[in-house]
Design a protein around this motif. Structure first.
Motif, PDB file in Angstrom:
ATOM      1  N   GLN A 147     -21.909  16.474   5.734  1.00 54.50           N
ATOM      2  CA  GLN A 147     -21.516  15.081   5.482  1.00 54.50           C
ATOM      3  C   GLN A 147     -21.594  14.216   6.734  1.00 54.50           C
ATOM      4  O   GLN A 147     -21.813  13.023   6.645  1.00 54.50           O
ATOM      5  CB  GLN A 147     -20.087  15.032   4.938  1.00 54.50           C
ATOM      6  N   SER A 151     -23.133  10.507   6.785  1.00 50.29           N
ATOM      7  CA  SER A 151     -22.210   9.385   6.954  1.00 50.29           C
ATOM      8  C   SER A 151     -22.927   8.173   7.550  1.00 50.29           C
ATOM      9  O   SER A 151     -22.324   7.120   7.727  1.00 50.29           O
ATOM     10  CB  SER A 151     -21.013   9.792   7.826  1.00 50.29           C
ATOM     11  N   VAL A 272     -17.819   6.746   1.717  1.00 53.99           N
ATOM     12  CA  VAL A 272     -18.334   6.836   3.101  1.00 53.99           C
ATOM     13  C   VAL A 272     -17.698   5.787   4.015  1.00 53.99           C
ATOM     14  O   VAL A 272     -17.538   6.004   5.216  1.00 53.99           O
ATOM     15  CB  VAL A 272     -19.883   6.732   3.111  1.00 53.99           C
ATOM     16  N   HIS A 274     -14.774   5.107   4.293  1.00 56.74           N
ATOM     17  CA  HIS A 274     -13.511   5.604   4.863  1.00 56.74           C
ATOM     18  C   HIS A 274     -13.735   6.806   5.787  1.00 56.74           C
ATOM     19  O   HIS A 274     -12.784   7.394   6.298  1.00 56.74           O
ATOM     20  CB  HIS A 274     -12.539   6.013   3.744  1.00 56.74           C
ATOM     21  N   TYR A 275     -14.997   7.201   5.962  1.00 54.29           N
ATOM     22  CA  TYR A 275     -15.283   8.371   6.804  1.00 54.29           C
ATOM     23  C   TYR A 275     -14.996   8.021   8.266  1.00 54.29           C
ATOM     24  O   TYR A 275     -15.258   6.893   8.693  1.00 54.29           O
ATOM     25  CB  TYR A 275     -16.751   8.784   6.639  1.00 54.29           C
ATOM     26  N   GLN A 282     -15.212  12.787  13.801  1.00 54.94           N
ATOM     27  CA  GLN A 282     -16.215  13.384  12.907  1.00 54.94           C
ATOM     28  C   GLN A 282     -16.342  14.891  13.129  1.00 54.94           C
ATOM     29  O   GLN A 282     -16.683  15.629  12.209  1.00 54.94           O
ATOM     30  CB  GLN A 282     -17.569  12.701  13.114  1.00 54.94           C
ATOM     31  N   GLU A 285     -13.341  16.235  11.147  1.00 56.53           N
ATOM     32  CA  GLU A 285     -13.239  15.890   9.730  1.00 56.53           C
ATOM     33  C   GLU A 285     -13.609  17.042   8.771  1.00 56.53           C
ATOM     34  O   GLU A 285     -12.903  17.280   7.800  1.00 56.53           O
ATOM     35  CB  GLU A 285     -14.086  14.638   9.427  1.00 56.53           C
ATOM     36  N   GLU A 289     -11.282  18.340   5.922  1.00 55.57           N
ATOM     37  CA  GLU A 289     -11.778  18.290   4.543  1.00 55.57           C
ATOM     38  C   GLU A 289     -11.600  19.660   3.863  1.00 55.57           C
ATOM     39  O   GLU A 289     -11.159  19.759   2.727  1.00 55.57           O
ATOM     40  CB  GLU A 289     -13.263  17.893   4.585  1.00 55.57           C
ATOM     41  N   SER A 299     -13.151  17.965  -4.195  1.00 54.90           N
ATOM     42  CA  SER A 299     -13.919  18.062  -2.966  1.00 54.90           C
ATOM     43  C   SER A 299     -15.162  18.887  -3.246  1.00 54.90           C
ATOM     44  O   SER A 299     -15.241  20.043  -2.899  1.00 54.90           O
ATOM     45  CB  SER A 299     -13.115  18.744  -1.865  1.00 54.90           C
TER      46      SER A 299
END
Ligand SMILES: [Zn+2]
Ligand SMILES: [Zn+2]
Length: 302
Positions: A147, A151, A272, A274-275, A282, A285, A289, A299
């Motif tokens: 991801q 992103s 995305v 809110h990523y 990152q 994350e 997650e 998820s």
């Protein structure tokens, strides 16, 4: 058995020395300066002939992706990957030695002409990578790491190397054995790496260059943009256009999808916006997650 602590120490100092030599000695065989030159070249082309004309000189996340380029291409190796991979390779060889296997090479292609060796390496490696990329989209925990690459909301050449370093480990793990079986040494990789780096920058660049009939063979910005599309038809929800360098695999295995050459697709994935937006956040994350995913709740890969 190898002396593993010594191997780790040698890996760090060896790679540190290599990196310093690269930076201090520009030259034709130098990855560092090739990366700089190719990046400046593609940036120049994007500014001269932009596909999306509304995109700024410094598009969204330009500097973040610039940092990712150097981190993933050089620094990660210094921090951990080089030592990790040397230990893995040595463990693997020691393990094989315990069961009496001392030579892993199944097909000796060392005697082939250079062009045939490079072409074989390139095609075999690209097909492995295409398969790994499909896995990154299919397997929930791998998707959490992939991801980071998806992103990107505004596309440009430097987005090529925005990815979580766990991806490097996953790709190399899958590549190692098949490439060892055909007996490749590290020296074979330079030209192939340079070519794939160029195509990778190209297919993320803000350029209109659909390649005509060559689009069935090589990746390009018009094809790869759809790989980053936020919305796809339901039947294609696991992703399209997984090519790294060769689109051939997508056309052969029916994962190619370029319904039009629209320049301004919404990119990313649901949510995305809110990523996390910084490098450090990152990096963390995917782990956050996965922790969330281990609790009840949605998820899944797209
Ligand atoms: Zn992907
Ligand atoms: Zn991409």
């Amino acid at each position: 058995m190898a002396d593993y602590p010594q191997l780790i120490a040698d890996s760090f100092s060896g790679y540190g020395h290599y990196l310093l030599t690269e930076v201090l000695h520009p030259g034709r065989g130098n990855y560092y300066y090739w990366l700089v030159a190719l990046s400046l070249g593609f940036w120049g082309l994007e500014l001269l002939w932009p596909w999306r004309r509304d995109q700024g000189t410094f598009r969204q996340d330009f500097w973040l992706d610039g940092f990712y380029m150097f981190f993933n291409y050089f620094l990660f190796s210094l921090i951990v990957y080089n030592a990790l991979s040397n230990v893995f390779v040595q463990l693997f060889k020691d393990g094989l030695g315990l069961v009496g296997i001392h030579n892993l090479v199944a097909v000796e292609i060392g005697g082939w002409p250079l062009w045939a060796r490079l072409l074989t390496l390139f095609v075999v490696r690209d097909f492995i990578q295409w398969n790994v990329h499909r896995l990154l989209h299919r397997v929930g925990w791998l998707w959490a790491f992939h991801q980071v690459h998806h992103s990107v909301e505004e596309m440009g050449f430097a987005a090529h190397l925005r990815y979580h370093p766990v991806e490097t480990v996953v790709y190399r793990l899958f590549e190692y054995l098949p490439l060892a079986l055909i007996g490749f040494g590290l020296t074979d990789f330079f030209l192939v790496h340079l070519f794939t780096l160029t195509v990778g920058h190209f297919n993320h660049a803000n350029l209109y260059a659909p390649l005509g009939p060559l689009k069935y063979v090589f990746n390009n910005p018009q094809t790869h943009l759809w790989h980053h599309a936020q919305e796809l038809p339901r039947a294609r929800r696991h992703g399209v256009n997984f090519a790294l360098t060769l689109t051939l695999w997508d056309y052969l295995f029916r994962t190619a999808y370029v319904p039009n050459e629209q320049a301004n697709l919404p990119l990313g994935f649901a949510g995305v916006e809110h990523y996390p937006a910084t490098f450090a956040a990152q990096q963390l994350e995917p782990f956050a997650e996965l922790t969330r995913a281990s609790r009840p709740g949605p998820s899944a890969p797209p």
